[in-house]
Motif scaffolding. Structure first.
Motif, PDB file in Angstrom:
ATOM      1  N   ASP A  29      11.772   9.862  -4.212  1.00 23.29           N
ATOM      2  CA  ASP A  29      11.881   8.600  -3.492  1.00 23.29           C
ATOM      3  C   ASP A  29      11.150   8.724  -2.148  1.00 23.29           C
ATOM      4  OD1 ASP A  29      12.513   6.203  -2.325  1.00 23.29           O
ATOM      5  OD2 ASP A  29      14.663   6.318  -2.750  1.00 23.29           O
ATOM      6  N   PRO A  30       9.793   8.613  -2.150  1.00 23.94           N
ATOM      7  CA  PRO A  30       9.018   8.777  -0.917  1.00 23.94           C
ATOM      8  C   PRO A  30       9.405   7.806   0.188  1.00 23.94           C
ATOM      9  CG  PRO A  30       7.584   8.967  -2.813  1.00 23.94           C
ATOM     10  CD  PRO A  30       8.915   8.496  -3.335  1.00 23.94           C
ATOM     11  N   ARG A  31       9.809   6.581  -0.169  1.00 25.34           N
ATOM     12  CA  ARG A  31      10.209   5.639   0.881  1.00 25.34           C
ATOM     13  C   ARG A  31      11.460   6.129   1.599  1.00 25.34           C
ATOM     14  NH1 ARG A  31       9.521   0.071   2.389  1.00 25.34           N
ATOM     15  NH2 ARG A  31       7.780  -0.073   0.922  1.00 25.34           N
ATOM     16  N   ARG A  32      12.420   6.611   0.854  1.00 33.36           N
ATOM     17  CA  ARG A  32      13.624   7.154   1.490  1.00 33.36           C
ATOM     18  C   ARG A  32      13.271   8.374   2.334  1.00 33.36           C
ATOM     19  NH1 ARG A  32      18.120   9.248  -2.480  1.00 33.36           N
ATOM     20  NH2 ARG A  32      16.572  10.921  -2.650  1.00 33.36           N
ATOM     21  N   CYS A  56       2.179   9.457  -5.703  1.00 33.55           N
ATOM     22  CA  CYS A  56       2.754  10.765  -5.369  1.00 33.55           C
ATOM     23  C   CYS A  56       3.753  11.203  -6.441  1.00 33.55           C
ATOM     24  CB  CYS A  56       3.424  10.700  -3.998  1.00 33.55           C
ATOM     25  SG  CYS A  56       3.910  12.298  -3.311  1.00 33.55           S
ATOM     26  N   LYS A  57       4.586  10.284  -6.886  1.00 33.94           N
ATOM     27  CA  LYS A  57       5.601  10.622  -7.892  1.00 33.94           C
ATOM     28  C   LYS A  57       4.960  10.995  -9.227  1.00 33.94           C
ATOM     29  CE  LYS A  57       8.086   6.860  -7.407  1.00 33.94           C
ATOM     30  NZ  LYS A  57       9.188   5.876  -7.621  1.00 33.94           N
ATOM     31  N   GLY A  58       3.724  10.552  -9.449  1.00 35.99           N
ATOM     32  CA  GLY A  58       3.056  10.848 -10.707  1.00 35.99           C
ATOM     33  C   GLY A  58       2.262  12.137 -10.706  1.00 35.99           C
ATOM     34  N   LEU A  59       2.254  12.868  -9.593  1.00 37.79           N
ATOM     35  CA  LEU A  59       1.493  14.105  -9.520  1.00 37.79           C
ATOM     36  C   LEU A  59       2.070  15.146 -10.471  1.00 37.79           C
ATOM     37  CD1 LEU A  59       0.974  14.440  -5.651  1.00 37.79           C
ATOM     38  CD2 LEU A  59      -0.688  13.671  -7.357  1.00 37.79           C
ATOM     39  N   ILE A  60       1.182  15.818 -11.165  1.00 33.51           N
ATOM     40  CA  ILE A  60       1.618  16.829 -12.131  1.00 33.51           C
ATOM     41  C   ILE A  60       2.384  17.947 -11.444  1.00 33.51           C
ATOM     42  CG2 ILE A  60       0.798  18.575 -13.757  1.00 33.51           C
ATOM     43  CD1 ILE A  60      -1.536  16.728 -14.407  1.00 33.51           C
ATOM     44  N   ALA A  61       1.926  18.323 -10.250  1.00 33.10           N
ATOM     45  CA  ALA A  61       2.573  19.418  -9.525  1.00 33.10           C
ATOM     46  C   ALA A  61       3.848  18.972  -8.807  1.00 33.10           C
ATOM     47  CB  ALA A  61       1.603  20.021  -8.522  1.00 33.10           C
ATOM     48  N   GLY A  62       4.152  17.693  -8.882  1.00 33.62           N
ATOM     49  CA  GLY A  62       5.339  17.179  -8.202  1.00 33.62           C
ATOM     50  C   GLY A  62       5.003  16.618  -6.834  1.00 33.62           C
ATOM     51  N   CYS A  63       5.733  15.602  -6.439  1.00 36.96           N
ATOM     52  CA  CYS A  63       5.503  14.947  -5.157  1.00 36.96           C
ATOM     53  C   CYS A  63       6.193  15.738  -4.041  1.00 36.96           C
ATOM     54  CB  CYS A  63       6.043  13.521  -5.193  1.00 36.96           C
ATOM     55  SG  CYS A  63       5.836  12.612  -3.641  1.00 36.96           S
ATOM     56  N   GLY A  84       0.813  -1.208   0.000  1.00 36.21           N
ATOM     57  CA  GLY A  84       0.000   0.000   0.000  1.00 36.21           C
ATOM     58  C   GLY A  84       0.847   1.258   0.000  1.00 36.21           C
ATOM     59  N   PHE A  85       1.951   1.239   0.764  1.00 34.28           N
ATOM     60  CA  PHE A  85       2.825   2.417   0.756  1.00 34.28           C
ATOM     61  C   PHE A  85       3.487   2.578  -0.616  1.00 34.28           C
ATOM     62  CE2 PHE A  85       6.745   4.765   1.247  1.00 34.28           C
ATOM     63  CZ  PHE A  85       6.298   5.894   1.925  1.00 34.28           C
ATOM     64  N   ARG A 102       5.723  15.924   4.662  1.00 32.07           N
ATOM     65  CA  ARG A 102       6.601  17.048   4.319  1.00 32.07           C
ATOM     66  C   ARG A 102       6.604  18.091   5.445  1.00 32.07           C
ATOM     67  NH1 ARG A 102       9.031  19.219  -0.307  1.00 32.07           N
ATOM     68  NH2 ARG A 102      10.160  21.086   0.375  1.00 32.07           N
ATOM     69  N   ALA A 103       5.422  18.402   5.977  1.00 30.75           N
ATOM     70  CA  ALA A 103       5.343  19.381   7.056  1.00 30.75           C
ATOM     71  C   ALA A 103       6.069  18.889   8.305  1.00 30.75           C
ATOM     72  CB  ALA A 103       3.879  19.677   7.383  1.00 30.75           C
ATOM     73  N   ALA A 104       5.971  17.588   8.584  1.00 31.58           N
ATOM     74  CA  ALA A 104       6.659  17.044   9.762  1.00 31.58           C
ATOM     75  C   ALA A 104       8.167  17.151   9.603  1.00 31.58           C
ATOM     76  CB  ALA A 104       6.239  15.592   9.983  1.00 31.58           C
ATOM     77  N   ARG A 105       8.654  16.899   8.405  1.00 26.23           N
ATOM     78  CA  ARG A 105      10.093  17.065   8.188  1.00 26.23           C
ATOM     79  C   ARG A 105      10.522  18.507   8.434  1.00 26.23           C
ATOM     80  NH1 ARG A 105      13.055  17.445   2.517  1.00 26.23           N
ATOM     81  NH2 ARG A 105      12.194  19.531   2.876  1.00 26.23           N
ATOM     82  N   ASP A 106       9.598  19.437   8.151  1.00 26.25           N
ATOM     83  CA  ASP A 106       9.895  20.854   8.345  1.00 26.25           C
ATOM     84  C   ASP A 106       9.549  21.337   9.748  1.00 26.25           C
ATOM     85  OD1 ASP A 106      10.751  20.900   5.731  1.00 26.25           O
ATOM     86  OD2 ASP A 106       8.857  21.682   4.942  1.00 26.25           O
ATOM     87  N   GLY A 107       9.123  20.400  10.626  1.00 22.04           N
ATOM     88  CA  GLY A 107       8.956  20.754  12.033  1.00 22.04           C
ATOM     89  C   GLY A 107       7.548  20.871  12.549  1.00 22.04           C
TER      90      GLY A 107
END
Length: 519
Positions: A301-304, A289-296, A281-282, A356-361
């Motif tokens: 590499d979402p798993r990384r 996510c990688k296929g989004l037109i606006a970018g993932c 599922g992930f 993404r927000a969690a990575r940014d705090g």
């Protein structure tokens, strides 16, 4: 612990706003009579009446603004009594709470459609409200939608033996325990939960099981005045439905089992299938996510990205911008949020942005996802979802996985399923220390039943498709319907599935066995 949840709640605090059935509810922790163990043979018991009351005024404000809330619906709340033990049908009883949704202008009514959303631990009353907003009008025009909180769940004598503080610790604990010390901590948490529940309920803890809940459902069928049962069950609800069909095969009018839990696997195989399903599922989420037109938001590499976030949260848990929130997101919270989002593709954008927000705090979005899955409420309390989930899952099996075997499986699965393997294996220890009477779910062929429609989803991360295949094969009258989609459950998410299920529920016309619907 594993949550086979089929449907999200309409609102996390919905039933807390409905105190209509709370007065007089039995609490086994307060000196009530201890029930005897249930027998394997269902006993004919006279059904108690359902006391219905109009609760439309309480429910309508809670659903205002949600999709489907414009429908002209009448909501009623009900309460009835069932035997605590079916070995003592004239003995002590416990109350069950129900919600019935009836559309205005209903014509050619067939009867009640009884629903269960999964779990175990999901509120059927809540599901009735949500499904009344989302089921096709063709179905609403022919059925009242009836959901009940199973024994031990929601407002039906809820099992309540795991303190909120302990739940917070369990959710925040290491989600991929691989070292001896980490596993010791996980085992200690399992023992703490088991000991607390055994102390609170004693011998009565085993009362909360699927076999007796299926017998309760037969009592409700009679109380509702339906000659036969029409049923829609999701995820764990497929275990409940197929158990009912096994005990009462001649009482089945129509039964839809969507996102079937595999009836043929033991607890180890089931846990491994869960790990593999979430892993796949992930991967599906990552590709999307990688296929989004606006970018993932997670890069190429979402798993990384997730692995790096888990390492970051392990070193310094991530705070939340939510006002008043004092928790910080550990790796346990992060991975719980990931699992929560994998149930439904509609949650994938929130997951991507939340990671993404969690990575940014800021872990606000991840806490929102995790809390929805685990039943944590805005006032920092919890529903009893986790308590009921453990009580029912553990009462339903007498299998024991020893600590040494768990450690071996952790080492093996952590390599095969890097995100979810270790946690799935470690969770096998929980029921091994659960101190309660066991009432294992029977093998199910439901010989003599009307056709039973089993729906499976090719991309289901929670209850993978082989479970539906096995369920349909095991049931003497099983009919398999497959959706080539992603996420957990299929009906009514796509036209092909919806048309087939509607025709079956309304006209008893089952689709061709093996029919496959495109994504």
């Amino acid at each position: 612990m594993r949550l086979n949840r089929g449907l999200p709640a309409v609102a996390s605090s919905l039933l807390l706003a409905l105190p209509l059935a709370l007065a007089g509810c039995t609490s086994f922790g307060e000196g009530s009579e201890e029930p005897a163990a249930a027998s394997a043979t269902p006993t004919e018991v006279e059904a108690a009446p359902i006391e219905w009351s109009d609760c439309d005024a309480q429910i309508q404000p809670l659903i205002e603004g949600q999709p489907g809330s414009e429908r002209d619906l009448l909501f009623e709340c009900g309460r009835t009594e069932v035997p605590i033990s079916y070995d003592e049908p004239a003995g002590a009883t416990l109350p069950l709470f129900l919600v019935r949704a009836t559309p205005a202008g209903q014509t050619e009514r067939i009867g009640s459609l009884v629903v269960n959303p999964g779990g175990p631990g999901g509120s059927g009353a809540d599901a009735a409200i949500g499904l009344a907003l989302t089921l096709p009008q063709d179905v609403l025009g022919r059925f009242d939608i009836v959901g009940f909180d199973p024994r031990g769940v929601g407002l039906s004598t809820p099992v309540d033996c795991i303190p909120a503080e302990l739940k917070d610790r369990v959710i925040a604990s290491e989600p991929r325990p691989t070292t001896a010390e980490q596993l010791d901590d996980v085992f200690a948490l399992s023992r703490e939960m088991a000991d607390g529940c055994a102390e609170e309920y004693g011998d009565a803890l085993g009362t909360f099981n699927t076999v007796d809940t299926a017998r309760d459902m037969e009592q409700l069928r009679k109380s509702l005045g339906d000659e036969q049962l029409t049923y829609l069950g999701y995820s764990y609800g497929t275990t409940l439905g197929s158990t009912y069909a096994e005990l009462f095969p001649d009482r089945v009018r129509a039964m839809v089992l969507d996102a079937a839990v595999d009836p043929d696997t033991d607890v180890v195989a089931d846990a491994e299938a869960s790990a593999a399903g979430f892993e796949a599922g992930f991967d599906a989420f990552a590709e999307n996510c990688k296929g989004l037109i606006a970018g993932c938001p997670l890069g190429d590499d979402p798993r990384r990205f997730l692995e790096e976030l888990l390492a970051q949260a392990g070193g310094a848990p991530v705070p939340s911008s939510e006002e008043g929130e004092t928790r910080q997101a550990t790796p346990g919270v992060v991975l719980t949020a990931v699992q929560a989002a994998l149930y439904d593709t509609a949650s994938w954008p929130q997951l991507a942005q939340g990671l993404r927000a969690a990575r940014d705090g800021d872990a606000k979005a991840l806490f929102s996802l995790a809390d929805e899955l685990t039943g944590r409420l805005e006032d920092n309390s919890y529903s009893n979802l986790l308590d009921a989930n453990l009580a029912v899952n553990c009462a339903d099996t007498d299998e024991v996985v020893e600590e040494t075997e768990v450690r071996r499986l952790v080492a093996e699965w952590s390599q095969a399923y890097p995100l979810f393997g270790a946690g799935s294996a470690a969770g096998l220890f929980t029921c091994s220390v659960w101190d309660a009477e066991r009432t294992p779910v029977p093998e199910r062929d439901a010989a003599g039943s009307a056709p039973i429609l089993v729906v499976g989803n090719q991309g289901d991360p929670v209850t993978p498709l082989p479970g539906a295949v096995d369920m349909a094969e095991d049931l003497e009258s099983g009919v398999l319907l497959t959706w080539q989609g992603q996420g957990h459950t299929a009906y009514p998410k796509t036209d092909c599935i919806t048309a087939a299920v509607n025709a079956y529920l309304i006209d008893l016309v089952a689709p061709q066995d093996g029919l496959t619907c495109p994504a």
